[in-house]
Design a protein around this motif. Structure first.
Motif, mmCIF file in Angstrom:
data_model
loop_
_atom_site.group_PDB
_atom_site.id
_atom_site.type_symbol
_atom_site.label_atom_id
_atom_site.label_comp_id
_atom_site.label_asym_id
_atom_site.label_seq_id
_atom_site.Cartn_x
_atom_site.Cartn_y
_atom_site.Cartn_z
ATOM 1 N N ILE A 149 39.701 27.717 15.473
ATOM 2 C CA ILE A 149 39.563 27.774 16.932
ATOM 3 C C ILE A 149 38.693 26.645 17.467
ATOM 4 O O ILE A 149 38.960 26.089 18.533
ATOM 5 C CB ILE A 149 38.983 29.143 17.354
ATOM 6 C CG1 ILE A 149 39.927 30.263 16.917
ATOM 7 C CG2 ILE A 149 38.760 29.197 18.860
ATOM 8 C CD1 ILE A 149 39.412 31.647 17.209
ATOM 9 N N ILE A 150 37.648 26.265 16.739
ATOM 10 C CA ILE A 150 36.690 25.297 17.275
ATOM 11 C C ILE A 150 37.096 23.854 16.994
ATOM 12 O O ILE A 150 36.417 22.922 17.421
ATOM 13 C CB ILE A 150 35.279 25.545 16.697
ATOM 14 C CG1 ILE A 150 35.294 25.381 15.167
ATOM 15 C CG2 ILE A 150 34.766 26.905 17.099
ATOM 16 C CD1 ILE A 150 33.911 25.434 14.535
ATOM 17 N N PHE A 151 38.188 23.642 16.288
ATOM 18 C CA PHE A 151 38.567 22.266 15.943
ATOM 19 C C PHE A 151 39.248 21.595 17.135
ATOM 20 O O PHE A 151 40.149 22.169 17.755
ATOM 21 C CB PHE A 151 39.516 22.256 14.745
ATOM 22 C CG PHE A 151 39.807 20.883 14.234
ATOM 23 C CD1 PHE A 151 38.929 20.248 13.377
ATOM 24 C CD2 PHE A 151 40.956 20.211 14.630
ATOM 25 C CE1 PHE A 151 39.199 18.968 12.908
ATOM 26 C CE2 PHE A 151 41.229 18.937 14.178
ATOM 27 C CZ PHE A 151 40.342 18.311 13.309
ATOM 28 N N PRO A 152 38.849 20.352 17.468
ATOM 29 C CA PRO A 152 39.471 19.621 18.590
ATOM 30 C C PRO A 152 40.839 19.058 18.188
ATOM 31 O O PRO A 152 40.964 17.900 17.789
ATOM 32 C CB PRO A 152 38.463 18.510 18.880
ATOM 33 C CG PRO A 152 37.800 18.256 17.558
ATOM 34 C CD PRO A 152 37.733 19.584 16.861
ATOM 35 N N VAL A 153 41.856 19.872 18.315
ATOM 36 C CA VAL A 153 43.199 19.513 17.844
ATOM 37 C C VAL A 153 43.735 18.260 18.534
ATOM 38 O O VAL A 153 44.499 17.494 17.945
ATOM 39 C CB VAL A 153 44.164 20.699 18.067
ATOM 40 C CG1 VAL A 153 45.573 20.355 17.589
ATOM 41 C CG2 VAL A 153 43.656 21.934 17.339
#
Length: 269
Positions: free
Chosen positions: A111-115
């Motif tokens: 969820i916290i990864f800047p895709v």
């Protein structure tokens, strides 16, 4: 759609905030490509050098090709090489975009990864390779006696291509999550575009009826500007500025489309 998402400065700021992570991903991408090779990352330098040597031999010695309407000046293979540097940035970025998100499925599900920085990785890797291409171009221009001080503007001229490649990369990366055929479609599209852009010929050689389509092609505008730069001719900055505006709009729309689609990535992967 949020106006924040469509704010170019906000987009740049967001990418800059994750610059360290982006840099590590680009480094990993480049090193993995050459892992296990006998010469390793030295191929970053050897590949463009060998390509230029082949161009010089084939077009300079065998075909003795001259640029249309050119009576003197730089050899054909140098003009061709300068156009390929520009187009290859676009080509490498967009061709690898379909798997730029799909290839990092474990990251996408965090969820916290800047895709949204994942489609920027192919562009960063393309810039690493283009930097070595540029150094070889400068050396070749010096050897041919055609090196001008304005060569320092070459990276600036590439800005519209970078924005266009990034915008399309965001579009294609999002589509690539849902449509696996994009990995087959995009390379064919890019190859067609290479021949439909003035990479191997100047816009002036195109029939008059088709010339408007070439003159408004951002890739063609930048390629022609880069050739004008290395030959010491006047650059059409007005046309270049128009291309910059169009490509900036494309990059913003690509980013917005990617952000709109990202909520469904985890389910699709």
């Amino acid at each position: 759609m949020s106006t924040v998402v469509l704010n170019p400065l906000r987009i740049i700021s967001d990418i800059w905030r994750h610059r360290y992570l982006l840099g590590q991903l680009i480094k990993r991408d480049v090193l993995l490509r050459y892992r296990g090779a006998m010469f390793g990352v030295l191929w970053i330098f050897l590949s463009p050098l060998l390509m230029l040597a082949i161009f010089a031999f084939i077009f300079g010695q065998i075909f003795q090709t001259r640029w249309p309407q050119q009576s003197g000046g730089l050899p054909f293979w140098l003009l061709l090489y300068s156009g390929l540097i520009t187009f290859n940035i676009f080509s490498e970025t967009v061709s690898r975009a379909p798997v730029s998100v799909r290839g990092y499925s474990s990251f996408v599900k965090k969820i916290i990864f800047p895709v949204h920085i994942l489609p920027v990785v192919p562009l960063g890797a393309a810039l690493v390779h283009s930097a070595f291409n540029f150094f070889i171009l400068v050396a070749a221009l010096a050897w041919a006696g055609g090196l001008h001080g304005q060569i320092v503007l070459f990276p600036v001229l590439l800005l519209p291509v970078l924005l266009l490649a990034l915008g399309l990369s965001w579009f294609v990366a999002a589509w690539g999550v849902f449509i696996k055929d994009m990995t087959q479609i995009i390379p064919v599209f890019v190859q067609m575009l290479m021949f439909l852009s003035p990479v191997f010929y100047p816009i002036s050689a195109v029939p008059a009826a088709l010339r408007p389509a070439y003159e408004y092609n951002p890739l063609g505008i930048v390629i022609e500007a880069s050739r004008a730069l290395i030959t010491g001719q006047q650059i059409e900055w007005g046309t270049w500025s128009m291309a910059l505006g169009v490509c900036l709009g494309a990059s913003v729309l690509g980013y917005a489309f990617f952000q709109h689609s990202r909520e469904e990535f985890a389910d699709a992967l």
